[in-house]
Design an enzyme around this catalytic site. Structure first.
Site, mmCIF file in Angstrom:
data_model
loop_
_atom_site.group_PDB
_atom_site.id
_atom_site.type_symbol
_atom_site.label_atom_id
_atom_site.label_comp_id
_atom_site.label_asym_id
_atom_site.label_seq_id
_atom_site.Cartn_x
_atom_site.Cartn_y
_atom_site.Cartn_z
ATOM 1 N N ALA A 236 -40.067 -47.554 -53.032
ATOM 2 C CA ALA A 236 -39.555 -47.197 -51.704
ATOM 3 C C ALA A 236 -40.674 -47.123 -50.660
ATOM 4 O O ALA A 236 -41.864 -47.212 -50.989
ATOM 5 C CB ALA A 236 -38.816 -45.873 -51.779
ATOM 6 N N HIS A 237 -40.283 -46.910 -49.438
ATOM 7 C CA HIS A 237 -41.247 -46.891 -48.328
ATOM 8 C C HIS A 237 -42.280 -45.781 -48.497
ATOM 9 O O HIS A 237 -41.971 -44.697 -48.952
ATOM 10 C CB HIS A 237 -40.565 -46.804 -46.965
#
Lengths: 331, 331, 331
Positions: A236-237
């Site tokens: 994920a980011h």
């Protein structure tokens, strides 16, 4: 076709040569079917019989065998095998500059010769280093920098704003720098938070098929050098994954979590967001991580425990439902 | 458009005809909205009222109903429905030879007429059997053999060295024969082990969207005839999956594991590497398998148990946290 | 480039302006590196020092700070940040009509000007609303309707028979309306049940990379307005997902399950088929749902429990394997 003497192969892997080093080898084969220009290998004792009767020109093993073949003796057969296999089956690499007529390349793209751009690839305003192979249907966005000797398999996608080092491998359908999953709540609804950071994949990173690494919110999501991420994983980011870490298929790391170096995760591990996982953490398959893991070690399960302890818990849980019947039998 | 009499439909499904067999049917519809040229079906008692007032020409059910429609009575409505639906909505199949002008086909590819190659498909030095449909953006590597009447949906990818039987279906983004996840350790780092085996998908295998089947290390990864793998599954290198096995979405099978025939796995099952799962093993959703399952049966959970037993464990675990409050109330 | 005064930004987010509202802002930046034409933001107290010395023209925060910058004070910094970031970094949108020469567009496709169709996209006999951006390698099937201002990232695939609202975002490799996983058993084998329903994605739905939403068996699979589905999720056939629901990566919802509005699922949640999940249900990471959840609340685990209770269970389970050693120490 590569051809090389047994002596040269022994040199390549730092092995001890036993027998004729002048034989010429052109490839790998199973000991049972190999001809005199092939090398086979013996990983464990059940292949000793094959070695005794093989027609192979050479055998790789960890101990001297009774065999007509030349022998290369090494302490780590797997590692030596990998090096010899790479010699005969190298990772694809562009050796002459070629851009397929059907590829669409932005005039401002800087392609360092030689690169190989496959059919229907779409190359934005980016830089690509020499040796890189971009296969069919790959899409690379603007403002992206890609190193040398990378390989992108068909239909991989790199959004704009990514930075990839040398020798990065993206398997088919891998996605780099897709938007992070960021929304702000407004009343009962969700407003998209633009994801402005990019992704950095350092040298020698490999991403499996359909694995996605999201772009960061402001700064980059980063995967350290030589880390290997299997198929269908999600990073994920804002995650930062250390060097030399491997994750098997289906691992999902939520936003802003950091993972250390030299970690090994089995399949389908899930890690919550905003956590810190230290170096040399090993996680068993299906582990759910809801808190930091500062110390190296082998962990597993949900609740997360040291592996040894979790296996004990599993035995106890089994006992909870097996005991009643045992009791009934005792009556 | 296919048109067929009710009597012919009854023949197709081995059903008993009640009423007028000469009516002509051109498709399926909901009983409540169907016209006289449609067939509807009744799966359970709550649709009996619809049958009584339907305008449909025919009704498929397992028991005689009060209805103005002609009736086809069968013991297995689902199976009969599937066959009738397939008649009116057959799987796509190439009936005339067509290669889209934008497709890139290797001159050495052997395409058995008729095949249909869609826009922007990229076809390597491979063989493709008659009837096969290759949709937009599909990429097929060299040294691959593909049978007859296959369907590859857009952007599916088959690396080189794969062998696919007849009537294989690949959904969008499915990946066949991507590299197995194999590395040898060198000091604290990882060296890629070239993956030289291919993949064999036997006849009638279907792979869901974004499902990946990795190529074997030396020999092939294999999926048996008529097995169906849902979306986002991962079959690692060297796995052998038996015939007639179905896996729901998100199942991940680690390297070198064998799975028997006629198994049924619910979603998100994870199975460790180098295990042997027998025939007719049913696994509940989210099950984590860390050891062999030699015997048929229905299993579930982590720890893995027989389903009945695991459900009992779940009840006991619930009791562990509910009891204290009950006790408090008792005080 | 967008340029706007601080006063206008304060208006946009309904914030209170402190200081000079006439300064012109052209973008976002980190407070530590920002110049006078940038706005930074302060989410928590550890950035107060940066605000005091910043060269930024404006600062967004929830409380008045000691800073030379103009200030915009809001109650919800995340929401205001999202709106300001969207102003400077809007979602891509077609502003002039452009169809890349390499795209293959069915002559019967109805494209409402302006739309932007990227290289190698393949557009069937469908309708696409104005403002929509279709990037490289996207494939859209026949009989599909797509609204306005949608964005489809490279290599996303929409099968035929889907209906997408306005402002729908599909990330790279997302798949819409692939066949549901439906088979009827015949003896020990499986017969494919044709999947005739489509998919409806309502306005403002966003699907992550490699996420798949299967088409329904007869009626549509449906995802409600403004729902956001992260990467590598699976929504099976006949599911109905309510509005304003968010699912993190790896969530898999089996067939015919309904999920309510305003739900929030963490990663890798699995939900069995034919269940009903109510509105405002929050599920922790890795939760396995085997039964209906009618009431709003926060749930977790396997067995599924209220989160608070499950965390208690986790502590008890830890105790089960920690206690013996503690006991041994006590001896």
């Amino acid at each position: 076709m590569t051809d090389v003497t047994v002596a040269a192969l022994a040199d390549l892997v730092g092995g001890r040569l036993v027998g004729d080093g002048a034989r010429v080898i052109v490839g790998l084969a199973d000991l049972r079917t190999a001809g005199p220009d092939r090398i086979g290998f013996v990983r464990n004792v059940r292949y000793h019989a094959s070695a005794a009767t093989t027609l192979a020109g050479a055998v790789l093993s960890s101990a001297e065998l009774s065999t007509p073949a030349s022998q290369i003796l090494v302490t780590d057969v797997d590692l030596a095998y990998a090096k010899i296999a790479q010699l005969f089956h190298p990772t694809p690499r562009a050796r002459s500059h070629s851009i397929h007529a059907s590829a669409v390349v932005d005039p401002a793209a800087e392609l360092e010769s030689p690169v190989a751009i496959g059919p229907h690839a779409v190359i934005g305003r980016c830089r690509i280093g020499a040796g890189t192979v971009v296969m069919a249907g790959v899409s690379i966005g603007d403002d992206t920098t890609i190193g040398r000797d990378c390989v992108f398999y068909p239909n991989a996608v790199v959004y704009g704003g990514a930075t990839l080092g040398d020798r990065v491998i993206l398997h088919a359908g891998a996605v780099v720098a897709s938007d992070g999953f960021g929304y702000a709540r407004e009343a009962t609804s969700w407003i998209k938070v633009p994801q402005l950071g990019g992704v950095v994949l350092e040298d020698d990173v490999e991403l499996g098929a359909a694995t996605a690494v999201d772009r960061g919110t402001l700064g980059p999501t980063r995967i350290g050098a030589r880390s290997k991420i299997d198929n269908l994983c999600h990073i994920a980011h804002n995650c930062v994954i250390g060097a030399d870490t491997v994750m098997a298929a289906g691992c999902m790391i939520a936003g802003s979590t950091t993972v250390g170096e030299r970690c090994v995760f089995a399949g389908q591990v899930g890690i919550s967001g905003h956590l810190a996982i230290g170096d040399e953490v090993r996680l068993g398959g299906g582990t759910v991580v809801l808190k930091d893991i500062p110390n190296r070690g082998e962990y597993m399960g949900h609740p997360l425990m040291e592996k040894r302890q979790f296996l004990r818990l599993l035995r106890k849980l089994r006992g909870m439902v097996e005991r009643p019947e045992a009791g009934a039998e005792g009556v």
